[in-house]
Design an enzyme around this catalytic site. Sequence first.
Site, PDB file in Angstrom:
ATOM      1  N   GLY A  46       0.832  -1.197   0.000  1.00 35.09           N
ATOM      2  CA  GLY A  46       0.000   0.000   0.000  1.00 35.09           C
ATOM      3  C   GLY A  46       0.865   1.244   0.000  1.00 35.09           C
ATOM      4  O   GLY A  46       2.046   1.198   0.370  1.00 35.09           O
ATOM      5  N   GLN A  51       3.035  10.002   1.496  1.00 36.41           N
ATOM      6  CA  GLN A  51       4.344   9.334   1.494  1.00 36.41           C
ATOM      7  C   GLN A  51       5.205   9.742   0.297  1.00 36.41           C
ATOM      8  O   GLN A  51       6.416   9.564   0.315  1.00 36.41           O
ATOM      9  CB  GLN A  51       4.166   7.810   1.475  1.00 36.41           C
ATOM     10  CG  GLN A  51       3.625   7.246   2.777  1.00 36.41           C
ATOM     11  CD  GLN A  51       3.516   5.742   2.701  1.00 36.41           C
ATOM     12  OE1 GLN A  51       2.537   5.221   2.199  1.00 36.41           O
ATOM     13  NE2 GLN A  51       4.531   5.047   3.179  1.00 36.41           N
ATOM     14  N   CYS A  88       6.501  -0.477   7.108  1.00 36.96           N
ATOM     15  CA  CYS A  88       6.049   0.695   6.362  1.00 36.96           C
ATOM     16  C   CYS A  88       7.207   1.206   5.509  1.00 36.96           C
ATOM     17  O   CYS A  88       8.335   1.294   5.991  1.00 36.96           O
ATOM     18  CB  CYS A  88       5.599   1.773   7.347  1.00 36.96           C
ATOM     19  SG  CYS A  88       5.104   3.300   6.531  1.00 36.96           S
ATOM     20  N   LEU A  89       6.927   1.552   4.268  1.00 34.41           N
ATOM     21  CA  LEU A  89       7.973   2.043   3.366  1.00 34.41           C
ATOM     22  C   LEU A  89       8.580   3.349   3.875  1.00 34.41           C
ATOM     23  O   LEU A  89       9.707   3.687   3.524  1.00 34.41           O
ATOM     24  CB  LEU A  89       7.407   2.240   1.950  1.00 34.41           C
ATOM     25  CG  LEU A  89       6.950   0.963   1.227  1.00 34.41           C
ATOM     26  CD1 LEU A  89       6.223   1.314  -0.063  1.00 34.41           C
ATOM     27  CD2 LEU A  89       8.120   0.036   0.952  1.00 34.41           C
ATOM     28  N   HIS A 130      -3.929   0.876   7.562  1.00 39.42           N
ATOM     29  CA  HIS A 130      -2.570   1.448   7.612  1.00 39.42           C
ATOM     30  C   HIS A 130      -2.493   2.696   6.720  1.00 39.42           C
ATOM     31  O   HIS A 130      -1.969   3.729   7.143  1.00 39.42           O
ATOM     32  CB  HIS A 130      -1.575   0.366   7.160  1.00 39.42           C
ATOM     33  CG  HIS A 130      -0.148   0.795   7.114  1.00 39.42           C
ATOM     34  ND1 HIS A 130       0.820   0.253   7.927  1.00 39.42           N
ATOM     35  CD2 HIS A 130       0.491   1.707   6.330  1.00 39.42           C
ATOM     36  CE1 HIS A 130       1.990   0.839   7.655  1.00 39.42           C
ATOM     37  NE2 HIS A 130       1.816   1.713   6.682  1.00 39.42           N
ATOM     38  N   GLU A 131      -3.033   2.609   5.509  1.00 37.50           N
ATOM     39  CA  GLU A 131      -2.982   3.762   4.591  1.00 37.50           C
ATOM     40  C   GLU A 131      -3.848   4.913   5.098  1.00 37.50           C
ATOM     41  O   GLU A 131      -3.484   6.074   4.953  1.00 37.50           O
ATOM     42  CB  GLU A 131      -3.396   3.358   3.170  1.00 37.50           C
ATOM     43  CG  GLU A 131      -2.498   2.317   2.504  1.00 37.50           C
ATOM     44  CD  GLU A 131      -1.018   2.512   2.756  1.00 37.50           C
ATOM     45  OE1 GLU A 131      -0.538   3.661   2.719  1.00 37.50           O
ATOM     46  OE2 GLU A 131      -0.321   1.520   3.001  1.00 37.50           O
ATOM     47  N   HIS A 134      -1.939   6.934   7.454  1.00 34.68           N
ATOM     48  CA  HIS A 134      -1.036   7.874   6.775  1.00 34.68           C
ATOM     49  C   HIS A 134      -1.762   9.161   6.401  1.00 34.68           C
ATOM     50  O   HIS A 134      -1.209  10.249   6.522  1.00 34.68           O
ATOM     51  CB  HIS A 134      -0.472   7.259   5.484  1.00 34.68           C
ATOM     52  CG  HIS A 134       0.721   6.382   5.702  1.00 34.68           C
ATOM     53  ND1 HIS A 134       1.873   6.839   6.273  1.00 34.68           N
ATOM     54  CD2 HIS A 134       0.945   5.085   5.407  1.00 34.68           C
ATOM     55  CE1 HIS A 134       2.757   5.843   6.319  1.00 34.68           C
ATOM     56  NE2 HIS A 134       2.222   4.772   5.808  1.00 34.68           N
TER      57      HIS A 134
HETATM   58 NI    NI Z   1       3.110   2.891   5.614  1.00 35.00          NI
END
Ligand code: NI
Length: 159
Positions: A46, A51, A88-89, A130-131, A134
């Site tokens: 995701g 991000q 998480c990226l 999760h998204e 963000h």
């Molecule tokens: Ni993330």
Amino acid sequence: MADLKINKFPDPILRSKAAKVTKVTQAEKDMLSDMARTMYLSQGVGLAAVQVGIDKQLAVVDVGDGLIKMVNPVIVKKEGAEACEEGCLSCPGATVTVERAKKIVVSFMNEDGDVKELTAEGLLARAIQHELDHLSGKLIIDYLGPIKKMLAKRKIRKG
Ligand code: NI
């Protein structure tokens, strides 16, 4: 198509509350495609627009069952709870056990501006939650206690 750079903690944009999209235009469509491409290149499940430095409520998710592009996603129903490890990226190297709803109903606009409602369970429900975090400026490290959070921050900063 552009390759987007993924912002990492402690970039302040990751703490901003993303702005609602009033109208889905070609710019949003292109952004969603670029985000999907960036997510696949980074082997994530995701990605949220903040991000990649875009202050808009846009997110893409693919847990292996197909790509979902969401504009202004809102969770309208939550059921159950389940704790599971997440990465998480934007927080490379950190894995955090996060308790989230097991099953959700999420409402959003698709890239054509149509309002959709999706029922999701398991990994898909987790990825969407999760998204959405963000989009409101929340990161997985925020689920840690103070000591573990400090250690995780240090690890991410070191890369
Ligand atoms: Ni993330």
